[in-house]
Write a protein that holds these residues in place. Structure first.
Motif, mmCIF file in Angstrom:
data_model
loop_
_atom_site.group_PDB
_atom_site.id
_atom_site.type_symbol
_atom_site.label_atom_id
_atom_site.label_comp_id
_atom_site.label_asym_id
_atom_site.label_seq_id
_atom_site.Cartn_x
_atom_site.Cartn_y
_atom_site.Cartn_z
ATOM 1 N N GLU A 26 23.747 14.802 -21.225
ATOM 2 C CA GLU A 26 24.679 15.644 -20.462
ATOM 3 C C GLU A 26 25.245 14.892 -19.258
ATOM 4 O O GLU A 26 26.451 14.925 -18.992
ATOM 5 N N LEU A 27 24.373 14.196 -18.532
ATOM 6 C CA LEU A 27 24.802 13.428 -17.364
ATOM 7 C C LEU A 27 25.805 12.351 -17.753
ATOM 8 O O LEU A 27 26.861 12.202 -17.120
ATOM 9 N N LEU A 32 31.066 9.991 -17.738
ATOM 10 C CA LEU A 32 32.076 9.199 -18.425
ATOM 11 C C LEU A 32 33.408 9.932 -18.523
ATOM 12 O O LEU A 32 34.461 9.330 -18.347
ATOM 13 N N GLU A 33 33.363 11.222 -18.789
ATOM 14 C CA GLU A 33 34.615 11.975 -18.875
ATOM 15 C C GLU A 33 35.319 12.076 -17.527
ATOM 16 O O GLU A 33 36.548 12.167 -17.477
ATOM 17 N N SER A 34 34.561 12.037 -16.437
ATOM 18 C CA SER A 34 35.194 12.136 -15.128
ATOM 19 C C SER A 34 35.617 10.776 -14.565
ATOM 20 O O SER A 34 36.584 10.698 -13.815
ATOM 21 N N LEU A 35 34.926 9.695 -14.923
ATOM 22 C CA LEU A 35 35.219 8.377 -14.355
ATOM 23 C C LEU A 35 36.100 7.499 -15.232
ATOM 24 O O LEU A 35 36.727 6.557 -14.748
ATOM 25 N N PRO A 114 17.227 1.861 -16.040
ATOM 26 C CA PRO A 114 18.134 2.950 -15.685
ATOM 27 C C PRO A 114 19.493 2.383 -15.302
ATOM 28 O O PRO A 114 19.586 1.366 -14.629
ATOM 29 N N TRP A 115 20.534 3.048 -15.759
ATOM 30 C CA TRP A 115 21.873 2.606 -15.424
ATOM 31 C C TRP A 115 22.417 3.434 -14.280
ATOM 32 O O TRP A 115 22.022 4.553 -14.063
ATOM 33 N N HIS A 116 23.315 2.801 -13.566
ATOM 34 C CA HIS A 116 24.054 3.495 -12.516
ATOM 35 C C HIS A 116 25.362 3.970 -13.141
ATOM 36 O O HIS A 116 25.952 3.277 -13.966
ATOM 37 N N ILE A 117 25.814 5.115 -12.750
ATOM 38 C CA ILE A 117 27.011 5.714 -13.331
ATOM 39 C C ILE A 117 28.214 4.770 -13.230
ATOM 40 O O ILE A 117 28.944 4.581 -14.192
ATOM 41 N N VAL A 124 31.989 0.463 -20.014
ATOM 42 C CA VAL A 124 32.831 1.146 -21.006
ATOM 43 C C VAL A 124 34.284 0.706 -20.853
ATOM 44 O O VAL A 124 34.954 0.389 -21.842
ATOM 45 N N ASN A 125 34.771 0.662 -19.626
ATOM 46 C CA ASN A 125 36.155 0.217 -19.398
ATOM 47 C C ASN A 125 36.377 -1.206 -19.897
ATOM 48 O O ASN A 125 37.401 -1.508 -20.517
ATOM 49 N N GLU A 126 35.427 -2.089 -19.624
ATOM 50 C CA GLU A 126 35.532 -3.480 -20.099
ATOM 51 C C GLU A 126 35.559 -3.530 -21.614
ATOM 52 O O GLU A 126 36.359 -4.256 -22.211
ATOM 53 N N ALA A 127 34.682 -2.781 -22.251
ATOM 54 C CA ALA A 127 34.625 -2.775 -23.721
ATOM 55 C C ALA A 127 35.914 -2.200 -24.315
ATOM 56 O O ALA A 127 36.427 -2.701 -25.303
ATOM 57 N N LEU A 128 36.446 -1.162 -23.702
ATOM 58 C CA LEU A 128 37.702 -0.590 -24.184
ATOM 59 C C LEU A 128 38.862 -1.550 -23.983
ATOM 60 O O LEU A 128 39.729 -1.677 -24.848
ATOM 61 N N GLY A 129 38.856 -2.241 -22.856
ATOM 62 C CA GLY A 129 39.895 -3.240 -22.624
ATOM 63 C C GLY A 129 39.843 -4.343 -23.658
ATOM 64 O O GLY A 129 40.862 -4.771 -24.191
#
Length: 134
Positions: A26-27, A32-35, A114-117, A124-129
């Motif tokens: 959920e977190l 991810l949807e907000s950032l 643990p990952w930081h948001i 994710v942005n890097e991978a999408l790019g």
């Protein structure tokens, strides 16, 4: 789930999130949807993720999966299948255990828990790019 558009009508990438811990799922979805300007489909097992991929014709843009989870497949096996069957989909593996991405794993990268948001959003942005350039 339908592909939604932003107010300008542009395409929003679709991320398939695989996490067996409900709170983390959920977190991560909300963060991810907000950032990151994308949609998230979240499932609790790699088996469910594979089923989703097979049913939708792999219409996802990125896979973010935990490594250890219940079921027939774990996240690492799912990442290997995705790299073989849908090589255009970048994969982010995450785990609290130390892991090295094997050579020949295609477009797979590792993010330790643990990952930081913010780090997760950047990854994710890097991978999408990267996926848009290929």
């Amino acid at each position: 789930m339908t592909q939604a558009s932003s107010p300008l009508g542009s395409y929003r990438p679709l991320l398939l999130l695989v996490e067996d811990e409900p709170l983390l799922r959920e977190l991560a979805t909300e963060a991810l949807e907000s950032l990151v300007d994308l949609q998230v489909v979240a499932v609790s097992t790699a088996d469910a993720a594979l089923s989703y991929l097979e049913q939708t014709g792999a219409r996802i843009d990125i896979l973010f999966t935990d490594v250890r989870m219940p079921g027939r497949l774990d996240g690492e096996a799912l990442a290997q299948l995705v790299s073989q069957r849908w090589p255009h989909i970048p994969v982010i593996l995450t785990s609290g255990d130390r892991l090295t991405v094997p050579r020949g794993a295609g477009r797979t990268r590792f993010m330790p828990k643990p990952w930081h948001i913010d780090d997760m959003a950047n990854c994710v942005n890097e991978a999408l790019g990267q996926s848009r350039v290929a």
